[in-house]
Design a protein around this motif. Sequence first.
Motif, PDB file in Angstrom:
ATOM      1  N   ASN A  35       0.855  -1.177   0.000  1.00 43.48           N
ATOM      2  CA  ASN A  35       0.000   0.000   0.000  1.00 43.48           C
ATOM      3  C   ASN A  35       0.895   1.233   0.000  1.00 43.48           C
ATOM      4  N   LEU A  36       0.692   2.112  -0.973  1.00 39.85           N
ATOM      5  CA  LEU A  36       1.509   3.322  -1.081  1.00 39.85           C
ATOM      6  C   LEU A  36       0.620   4.529  -1.318  1.00 39.85           C
ATOM      7  N   SER A  37       1.048   5.681  -0.814  1.00 38.77           N
ATOM      8  CA  SER A  37       0.351   6.914  -1.164  1.00 38.77           C
ATOM      9  C   SER A  37       0.673   7.242  -2.618  1.00 38.77           C
ATOM     10  N   PHE A  38      -0.228   7.952  -3.274  1.00 43.36           N
ATOM     11  CA  PHE A  38       0.022   8.364  -4.655  1.00 43.36           C
ATOM     12  C   PHE A  38       1.271   9.243  -4.719  1.00 43.36           C
ATOM     13  N   ASN A  39       1.451  10.039  -3.693  1.00 43.71           N
ATOM     14  CA  ASN A  39       2.628  10.914  -3.637  1.00 43.71           C
ATOM     15  C   ASN A  39       3.909  10.094  -3.593  1.00 43.71           C
ATOM     16  N   GLU A  40       3.917   9.076  -2.743  1.00 42.16           N
ATOM     17  CA  GLU A  40       5.107   8.225  -2.620  1.00 42.16           C
ATOM     18  C   GLU A  40       5.369   7.460  -3.908  1.00 42.16           C
ATOM     19  N   PHE A  41       4.305   6.958  -4.523  1.00 43.51           N
ATOM     20  CA  PHE A  41       4.450   6.240  -5.788  1.00 43.51           C
ATOM     21  C   PHE A  41       5.036   7.156  -6.861  1.00 43.51           C
ATOM     22  N   GLN A  42       4.519   8.366  -6.962  1.00 45.62           N
ATOM     23  CA  GLN A  42       5.009   9.301  -7.966  1.00 45.62           C
ATOM     24  C   GLN A  42       6.480   9.637  -7.747  1.00 45.62           C
ATOM     25  N   LYS A  43       6.881   9.767  -6.493  1.00 45.68           N
ATOM     26  CA  LYS A  43       8.290  10.048  -6.183  1.00 45.68           C
ATOM     27  C   LYS A  43       9.188   8.888  -6.619  1.00 45.68           C
ATOM     28  N   LYS A  44       8.735   7.672  -6.347  1.00 50.28           N
ATOM     29  CA  LYS A  44       9.540   6.501  -6.707  1.00 50.28           C
ATOM     30  C   LYS A  44       9.681   6.382  -8.230  1.00 50.28           C
ATOM     31  N   VAL A  45       8.589   6.608  -8.947  1.00 50.34           N
ATOM     32  CA  VAL A  45       8.635   6.518 -10.409  1.00 50.34           C
ATOM     33  C   VAL A  45       9.504   7.638 -10.975  1.00 50.34           C
ATOM     34  N   ALA A  46       9.339   8.847 -10.453  1.00 53.87           N
ATOM     35  CA  ALA A  46      10.139   9.982 -10.928  1.00 53.87           C
ATOM     36  C   ALA A  46      11.629   9.717 -10.735  1.00 53.87           C
ATOM     37  N   LYS A  47      11.981   9.146  -9.604  1.00 48.48           N
ATOM     38  CA  LYS A  47      13.387   8.824  -9.340  1.00 48.48           C
ATOM     39  C   LYS A  47      13.895   7.779 -10.334  1.00 48.48           C
ATOM     40  N   ALA A  48      13.092   6.751 -10.584  1.00 54.63           N
ATOM     41  CA  ALA A  48      13.500   5.686 -11.515  1.00 54.63           C
ATOM     42  C   ALA A  48      13.633   6.216 -12.938  1.00 54.63           C
ATOM     43  N   LEU A  49      12.819   7.225 -13.282  1.00 55.41           N
ATOM     44  CA  LEU A  49      12.857   7.808 -14.622  1.00 55.41           C
ATOM     45  C   LEU A  49      13.811   9.006 -14.716  1.00 55.41           C
ATOM     46  N   ASN A  50      14.411   9.338 -13.577  1.00 56.14           N
ATOM     47  CA  ASN A  50      15.372  10.447 -13.511  1.00 56.14           C
ATOM     48  C   ASN A  50      14.727  11.783 -13.904  1.00 56.14           C
ATOM     49  N   VAL A  51      13.525  12.020 -13.372  1.00 50.32           N
ATOM     50  CA  VAL A  51      12.848  13.300 -13.567  1.00 50.32           C
ATOM     51  C   VAL A  51      12.397  13.812 -12.201  1.00 50.32           C
ATOM     52  N   LYS A  52      11.930  15.049 -12.157  1.00 50.87           N
ATOM     53  CA  LYS A  52      11.483  15.635 -10.899  1.00 50.87           C
ATOM     54  C   LYS A  52      10.038  15.237 -10.611  1.00 50.87           C
ATOM     55  N   PRO A  53       9.737  14.908  -9.361  1.00 55.41           N
ATOM     56  CA  PRO A  53       8.359  14.551  -9.004  1.00 55.41           C
ATOM     57  C   PRO A  53       7.496  15.806  -8.885  1.00 55.41           C
ATOM     58  N   PRO A  54       6.180  15.647  -8.887  1.00 57.27           N
ATOM     59  CA  PRO A  54       5.288  16.803  -8.710  1.00 57.27           C
ATOM     60  C   PRO A  54       5.539  17.476  -7.359  1.00 57.27           C
ATOM     61  N   LYS A  55       5.496  18.799  -7.355  1.00 59.09           N
ATOM     62  CA  LYS A  55       5.767  19.548  -6.125  1.00 59.09           C
ATOM     63  C   LYS A  55       4.506  20.076  -5.455  1.00 59.09           C
ATOM     64  N   LYS A  56       3.461  20.352  -6.238  1.00 62.22           N
ATOM     65  CA  LYS A  56       2.243  20.936  -5.695  1.00 62.22           C
ATOM     66  C   LYS A  56       1.231  19.852  -5.348  1.00 62.22           C
ATOM     67  N   GLU A  57       0.527  20.060  -4.244  1.00 60.61           N
ATOM     68  CA  GLU A  57      -0.489  19.094  -3.852  1.00 60.61           C
ATOM     69  C   GLU A  57      -1.872  19.585  -4.272  1.00 60.61           C
ATOM     70  N   ALA A  58      -2.624  18.705  -4.890  1.00 55.11           N
ATOM     71  CA  ALA A  58      -4.009  19.002  -5.243  1.00 55.11           C
ATOM     72  C   ALA A  58      -4.880  18.637  -4.045  1.00 55.11           C
ATOM     73  N   GLY A  59      -5.317  19.637  -3.327  1.00 56.13           N
ATOM     74  CA  GLY A  59      -6.120  19.405  -2.137  1.00 56.13           C
ATOM     75  C   GLY A  59      -7.578  19.149  -2.455  1.00 56.13           C
ATOM     76  N   ARG A  60      -8.357  18.967  -1.398  1.00 58.18           N
ATOM     77  CA  ARG A  60      -9.773  18.622  -1.570  1.00 58.18           C
ATOM     78  C   ARG A  60     -10.524  19.685  -2.357  1.00 58.18           C
ATOM     79  N   LEU A  61     -10.342  20.957  -1.991  1.00 52.85           N
ATOM     80  CA  LEU A  61     -11.074  22.036  -2.667  1.00 52.85           C
ATOM     81  C   LEU A  61     -10.739  22.082  -4.151  1.00 52.85           C
ATOM     82  N   MET A  62      -9.444  21.969  -4.470  1.00 54.94           N
ATOM     83  CA  MET A  62      -9.029  22.003  -5.872  1.00 54.94           C
ATOM     84  C   MET A  62      -9.660  20.859  -6.656  1.00 54.94           C
TER      85      MET A  62
END
Length: 340
Positions: A244-271
Amino acid sequence: MILVTGGTGLVGSHLLYQLVSENKQVKAIYRRAHTLERIKHVFSYYTKNHKELFNKIEWIEADLNNIPALELAFKDVAYVYHCAAFVSFEPNKYYQLRNINIEGTANIVNLCISNKVKKLCYVSSIAAIGNEANSDHLITESTEWNPEADNSVYAITKYGAEMEVWRGTQEGIPAVIVNPGIILGPGYWKGGSSGNLFRLIHKGLTYRTSGTTGYVSVWDVCDIMNKLMHSDIINERYILISENLSFNEFQKKVAKALNVKPPKKEAGRLMLEIAWRLDWLVSKLFGKRRKLSKQLAKSIRTKTVYDNSKIKDALQIEFNSIDSAIDQVSKYYLNDNTKL
């Protein structure tokens, strides 16, 4: 003889590779001839003689609602892996989802019954499993499905498909159901497959979300399906998730494996609440496909954690790590991306 439906999909293609590599006699259903090239490409990841293995498969053009074509496909079949499905979270695709996922599965079940198939393995989804009121509680195979909840159209139809499989078990067909989480695997970089996530992260996603869900590799899914089919286990369902992983953690792991920067902004509930409403409005005004439904917006910010102990105990297995799956898929993606 083994029949695989959905042979041109992520799970189907990898399952076919495993089966023909074991010298099993296999038939597979496809709907459009051009999709067969995907299978050859997937096979080429793992062997140089991919064309030879591909040619061992008896391919049959059929639709899940084309009964005469399906009847031909079922000739001399003893075991069925039903992997075919339509994946969409767009509310206006509900009747198409029903037609393929529920009615199509009913047709497969009926043909299993009439042809006295020895065993059916159905690929469902964790979407068809109920949710816990307390987000810290592990969701298990026995967690109750709530038909009154605001379920996605995809979840509703996958649950309905499971009901057809259970009907089949009451009419004499031994069956097992697997409920995978998000399945990670190579070769399908667009559409509803998880490969699209790798492509989007590589291109550069702007926003991350706070939700949590379960992930599993396609290699684990296929290996477990094969083991279940050859076991004495019948009329059971199993959650298939490695972690079980958070979407944020998954995105960080994939970004690292692809050698790119992960998303920095969080899409909150209101957004997200505003975003799905705007998406609905654009769809109504301009006829564009929905990208973010109300249910999906809620899902990607909701914590859901799944228990994989039932399948681990049943087969005495351990899952491969998601880190290793991400690394493998990323390597295949980067290699394919250089050829595009």
